[in-house]
Design an enzyme around this catalytic site. Structure first.
Site, PDB file in Angstrom:
ATOM      1  N   GLU A 155      -9.975   1.717   4.504  1.00 22.71           N
ATOM      2  CA  GLU A 155      -9.739   2.923   3.678  1.00 22.71           C
ATOM      3  C   GLU A 155     -11.073   3.440   3.091  1.00 22.71           C
ATOM      4  O   GLU A 155     -11.371   4.628   3.155  1.00 22.71           O
ATOM      5  CB  GLU A 155      -8.757   2.527   2.566  1.00 22.71           C
ATOM      6  N   HIS A 195      -7.300  -3.716   4.940  1.00 22.15           N
ATOM      7  CA  HIS A 195      -6.755  -2.349   4.940  1.00 22.15           C
ATOM      8  C   HIS A 195      -7.575  -1.500   3.965  1.00 22.15           C
ATOM      9  O   HIS A 195      -7.994  -0.385   4.280  1.00 22.15           O
ATOM     10  CB  HIS A 195      -5.274  -2.380   4.528  1.00 22.15           C
ATOM     11  N   ASN A 196      -7.809  -2.014   2.775  1.00 24.55           N
ATOM     12  CA  ASN A 196      -8.555  -1.242   1.777  1.00 24.55           C
ATOM     13  C   ASN A 196     -10.012  -1.051   2.189  1.00 24.55           C
ATOM     14  O   ASN A 196     -10.608  -0.013   1.902  1.00 24.55           O
ATOM     15  CB  ASN A 196      -8.476  -1.924   0.412  1.00 24.55           C
ATOM     16  N   SER A 210       0.833  -1.211   0.000  1.00 29.41           N
ATOM     17  CA  SER A 210       0.000   0.000   0.000  1.00 29.41           C
ATOM     18  C   SER A 210       0.860   1.249   0.000  1.00 29.41           C
ATOM     19  O   SER A 210       1.970   1.258   0.519  1.00 29.41           O
ATOM     20  CB  SER A 210      -0.910   0.017   1.224  1.00 29.41           C
ATOM     21  N   LYS A 239      -4.151  -6.876   3.514  1.00 28.87           N
ATOM     22  CA  LYS A 239      -4.201  -5.720   2.595  1.00 28.87           C
ATOM     23  C   LYS A 239      -5.647  -5.440   2.154  1.00 28.87           C
ATOM     24  O   LYS A 239      -6.062  -4.287   2.044  1.00 28.87           O
ATOM     25  CB  LYS A 239      -3.310  -5.988   1.373  1.00 28.87           C
TER      26      LYS A 239
HETATM   27  P1  NBP Z   1      -1.852  -2.116 -13.460  1.00 29.89           P
HETATM   28  O1  NBP Z   1      -2.751  -2.763 -12.473  1.00 29.89           O
HETATM   29  O2  NBP Z   1      -2.357  -0.973 -14.246  1.00 29.89           O
HETATM   30  O3  NBP Z   1      -1.316  -3.256 -14.489  1.00 29.89           O
HETATM   31  C1  NBP Z   1      -0.511  -2.918 -15.577  1.00 29.89           C
HETATM   32  C2  NBP Z   1       0.610  -3.910 -15.712  1.00 29.89           C
HETATM   33  O4  NBP Z   1       0.079  -5.231 -15.907  1.00 29.89           O
HETATM   34  C3  NBP Z   1       1.458  -3.627 -16.935  1.00 29.89           C
HETATM   35  O5  NBP Z   1       2.795  -3.908 -16.635  1.00 29.89           O
HETATM   36  C4  NBP Z   1       0.890  -4.607 -17.957  1.00 29.89           C
HETATM   37  O6  NBP Z   1       1.783  -4.924 -18.981  1.00 29.89           O
HETATM   38  C5  NBP Z   1       0.671  -5.797 -17.080  1.00 29.89           C
HETATM   39  N1  NBP Z   1      -0.158  -6.844 -17.690  1.00 29.89           N
HETATM   40  C6  NBP Z   1      -1.477  -6.852 -17.996  1.00 29.89           C
HETATM   41 BR1  NBP Z   1      -2.613  -5.434 -17.793  1.00 29.89          BR
HETATM   42  N2  NBP Z   1      -1.892  -7.986 -18.548  1.00 29.89           N
HETATM   43  C7  NBP Z   1      -0.794  -8.767 -18.591  1.00 29.89           C
HETATM   44  C8  NBP Z   1      -0.575 -10.070 -19.049  1.00 29.89           C
HETATM   45  N3  NBP Z   1      -1.568 -10.826 -19.528  1.00 29.89           N
HETATM   46  N4  NBP Z   1       0.688 -10.569 -18.976  1.00 29.89           N
HETATM   47  C9  NBP Z   1       1.685  -9.828 -18.473  1.00 29.89           C
HETATM   48  N5  NBP Z   1       1.530  -8.563 -18.003  1.00 29.89           N
HETATM   49  C10 NBP Z   1       0.302  -8.037 -18.056  1.00 29.89           C
HETATM   50  O7  NBP Z   1      -0.470  -1.686 -12.740  1.00 29.89           O
HETATM   51  P2  NBP Z   1      -0.244  -0.918 -11.361  1.00 29.89           P
HETATM   52  O8  NBP Z   1      -1.199   0.228 -11.184  1.00 29.89           O
HETATM   53  O9  NBP Z   1       1.212  -0.660 -11.295  1.00 29.89           O
HETATM   54  O10 NBP Z   1      -0.633  -2.007 -10.251  1.00 29.89           O
HETATM   55  C11 NBP Z   1       0.000  -3.282 -10.175  1.00 29.89           C
HETATM   56  C12 NBP Z   1      -0.670  -4.071  -9.056  1.00 29.89           C
HETATM   57  O11 NBP Z   1      -0.521  -3.354  -7.807  1.00 29.89           O
HETATM   58  C13 NBP Z   1      -2.174  -4.269  -9.233  1.00 29.89           C
HETATM   59  O12 NBP Z   1      -2.565  -5.496  -8.699  1.00 29.89           O
HETATM   60  C14 NBP Z   1      -2.782  -3.166  -8.407  1.00 29.89           C
HETATM   61  O13 NBP Z   1      -4.096  -3.451  -7.965  1.00 29.89           O
HETATM   62  C15 NBP Z   1      -1.796  -3.080  -7.250  1.00 29.89           C
HETATM   63  N6  NBP Z   1      -1.731  -1.790  -6.576  1.00 29.89           N
HETATM   64  C16 NBP Z   1      -1.773  -0.633  -7.284  1.00 29.89           C
HETATM   65  C17 NBP Z   1      -1.690   0.596  -6.623  1.00 29.89           C
HETATM   66  C18 NBP Z   1      -1.718   1.890  -7.382  1.00 29.89           C
HETATM   67  O14 NBP Z   1      -1.733   2.945  -6.722  1.00 29.89           O
HETATM   68  N7  NBP Z   1      -1.697   1.880  -8.702  1.00 29.89           N
HETATM   69  C19 NBP Z   1      -1.540   0.617  -5.236  1.00 29.89           C
HETATM   70  C20 NBP Z   1      -1.465  -0.589  -4.539  1.00 29.89           C
HETATM   71  C21 NBP Z   1      -1.556  -1.781  -5.224  1.00 29.89           C
HETATM   72  P3  NBP Z   1       1.736  -4.119 -20.389  1.00 29.89           P
HETATM   73  O15 NBP Z   1       2.585  -2.915 -20.182  1.00 29.89           O
HETATM   74  O16 NBP Z   1       2.315  -5.078 -21.341  1.00 29.89           O
HETATM   75  O17 NBP Z   1       0.307  -3.786 -20.676  1.00 29.89           O
END
Ligand code: NBP
Length: 470
Positions: A189, A185-186, A128, A182
């Site tokens: 939130e 936690h959400n 988080s 987690k």
């Molecule tokens: P996203 O949740 O937006 O996912 C994008 C990533 O997933 C890219 O690297 C994309 O690759 C990859 N991807 C997908 Br979509 N389909 C795929 C597949 N079939 N094979 C391989 N790669 C694939 O990214 P994020 O916002 O960085 O979050 C990552 C994780 O962390 C998620 O589970 C999210 O819920 C969690 N999280 C996010 C936050 C936040 O603030 N964003 C906070 C806490 C937790 P590509 O570039 O090739 O499309």
């Protein structure tokens, strides 16, 4: 030279975690499904750093020291399985795979079994703190194979936020313990955010306060007993002016909130467990109702209600609103922690709830000064059924429940919805009621379904032929 750590997935979270890990002295191999994203990352953010780009999974796996430690940061759901499917044939016994996304706990349980069958270690880790936290210090909630945690504990402790009681990372237990913590936690939130927006609505529509004036109130609360990230960002949001129009940006934003899953999952799991999380649930429903914008516009024209203007003394209302918000926020933590306690016994996680409070003290979205007394309470009494039963929360209830009643009564009189605050109040009222009306429910169930009931004056299970008697 092979890399100490590997990250698959270079979207917002992945990129920032890579930079954080590298900054702490570890070399990192990186891979992303779309090569363009890897190239951009390397060109724009990884120059001169110990970061090794890979353009195939084979190249990525080859670039890592053994046992390999691989963090997957891709979209939760099918993408995680797709990555694992490609990765597993390339790994060797003893390698560690870490899913750092917001995966559902049932998926994590399944994946841990699959990893075990193949001889790999697996961790389901909740991270988080969003983009900033990932780069500067997130809160890390790990679960799965303990030997796996030991392999990365040093890295996790180095990159985690530093709280008053140590690095905000912990191993919570086997299986999906980390992802479950987690998820809850959400859920908390969601409940705190909904409480804050209800206070905003009451001040805006009820008292006619400007965004700057409301920012002042949230800022004051943030410097007092409600100090915490969500209050801090609310103050900043309310002060923020749209560069194009000069208007407060928040008032230009469409009033339909999204919910991505973890709040819903938290509520669903609580229902399965039979644990009460009404404030978290109402926060999810409030977002769902907000999404029916067109229907609300129609209803606003046909369903009458009172004037939202509260017509009360502003200073007094804001003073009492503090008490209402304070108790609602405590209720959110109390419900979430109760859910963790119940989930732990049902799912055999062996959770240490005081560790959850400690890990949430910095880096994460629900960080708050309240977590210091919450942790103390949980250390003193790990089996406490509800926070409100222990000091200082018992006294807080005694001091402020009148304000919570008064504020929600005014809100009802003036037609301003306050589902989080209402549910916090009725939750504690129900919990502190020695004899609830559930006796009548039992009678109704027995009347139409012969479900039987127990009596307070004698032992046994009873059924009455109500039709005959009536
Ligand atoms: P996203 O949740 O937006 O996912 C994008 C990533 O997933 C890219 O690297 C994309 O690759 C990859 N991807 C997908 Br979509 N389909 C795929 C597949 N079939 N094979 C391989 N790669 C694939 O990214 P994020 O916002 O960085 O979050 C990552 C994780 O962390 C998620 O589970 C999210 O819920 C969690 N999280 C996010 C936050 C936040 O603030 N964003 C906070 C806490 C937790 P590509 O570039 O090739 O499309």
């Amino acid at each position: 030279m092979k890399a100490d750590f590997g990250v698959i997935g270079l979207a917002v979270m992945g990129q920032n975690l890579v930079l954080n890990v590298e900054d702490k002295g570890f070399s990192v191999a990186v891979f992303n499904r779309t090569a363009e994203r890897t190239k951009e990352f390397v060109e724009n953010r990884a120059q001169g750093k110990k970061i090794v780009p890979a353009y195939s999974l084979e190249e990525f796996v080859e670039a890592l020291t053994r046992p390999r430690k691989i963090l997957i940061m891709v979209k939760a759901g099918a993408p995680v399985d797709a990555v694992l499917e490609g990765l597993y044939p390339l790994l060797e016994r003893g390698d560690l795979v870490i899913d750092g996304g917001n995966s559902h706990h049932d998926d994590t349980e399944r994946r841990i079994k699959e990893a075990e069958e193949r001889g790999f270690l697996y961790l389901g880790v909740g991270i988080s703190g969003g983009e900033y936290g990932a780069l500067r210090g997130p809160s890390i909630m790990a679960g799965g194979h303990r030997e796996g945690y030991e392999l990365v504990q040093g890295i996790f402790e180095a990159i985690a936020a530093k709280g008053p009681d140590g690095p905000c990372c912990a191993y919570f237990g086997p299986g999906s313990a980390g992802h479950y913590v987690k998820m809850v936690h959400n859920g908390i939130e969601y409940a705190i955010m909904e409480t804050i927006v209800e206070a905003y609505d009451l001040m805006k529509r009820g008292l006619g306060m400007s965004p700057d004036e409301m920012a002042g109130v949230f800022g004051d609360w943030n410097r007092r007993e409600l100090g915490g990230y969500l209050f801090e960002i609310t103050e900043r949001i309310l002060h923020y002016k749209d560069p194009e129009t000069g208007e407060p940006l928040v008032e230009l934003i469409l009033d339909t909130a999204k919910q991505k899953g973890t709040g819903k999952w938290s509520t669903q799991s609580a229902l399965d467990l039979g644990t009460p999380v009404p404030t978290i649930a109402m926060a999810v429903f409030a977002r769902i109702i907000s999404a029916f914008k067109e229907e609300r516009v129609v209803a606003s024209k046909v369903l009458p209600g009172p004037d939202p203007a509260l017509g009360t003394d502003r200073e007094e209302f804001v003073r009492r609103l503090f008490g209402a918000v304070y108790l609602s926020v405590i209720a959110a933590y109390a419900q979430g922690l109760r859910q963790l306690r119940d989930a732990s016994s049902e799912r055999c996680y062996g959770l240490d709830l005081s560790e959850a409070a400690r890990v949430w003290m910095a880096g994460c979205i629900i960080r708050s000064v309240l977590l210091v007394p919450i942790r103390k309470v949980l250390l003193d009494n790990p089996e406490l059924p509800l926070l409100f039963l222990a000091e200082p929360f018992k006294s807080a209830w005694a001091e402020y429940h009148g304000d919570l009643r008064w504020v929600t009564a005014r809100a009802h009189e003036h037609g301003i919805p306050t589902p989080a605050m209402d549910s916090a109040l009725t939750f504690v009222d129900a919990f502190r009621t020695e004899r609830l009306p559930a006796n009548l429910i039992q009678a109704q169930r027995d009347f139409f379904g012969a479900h039987t009931y127990q009596r307070i004056d004698k032992e046994g299970t009873f059924h009455t032929d109500w039709e005959a008697v009536a």
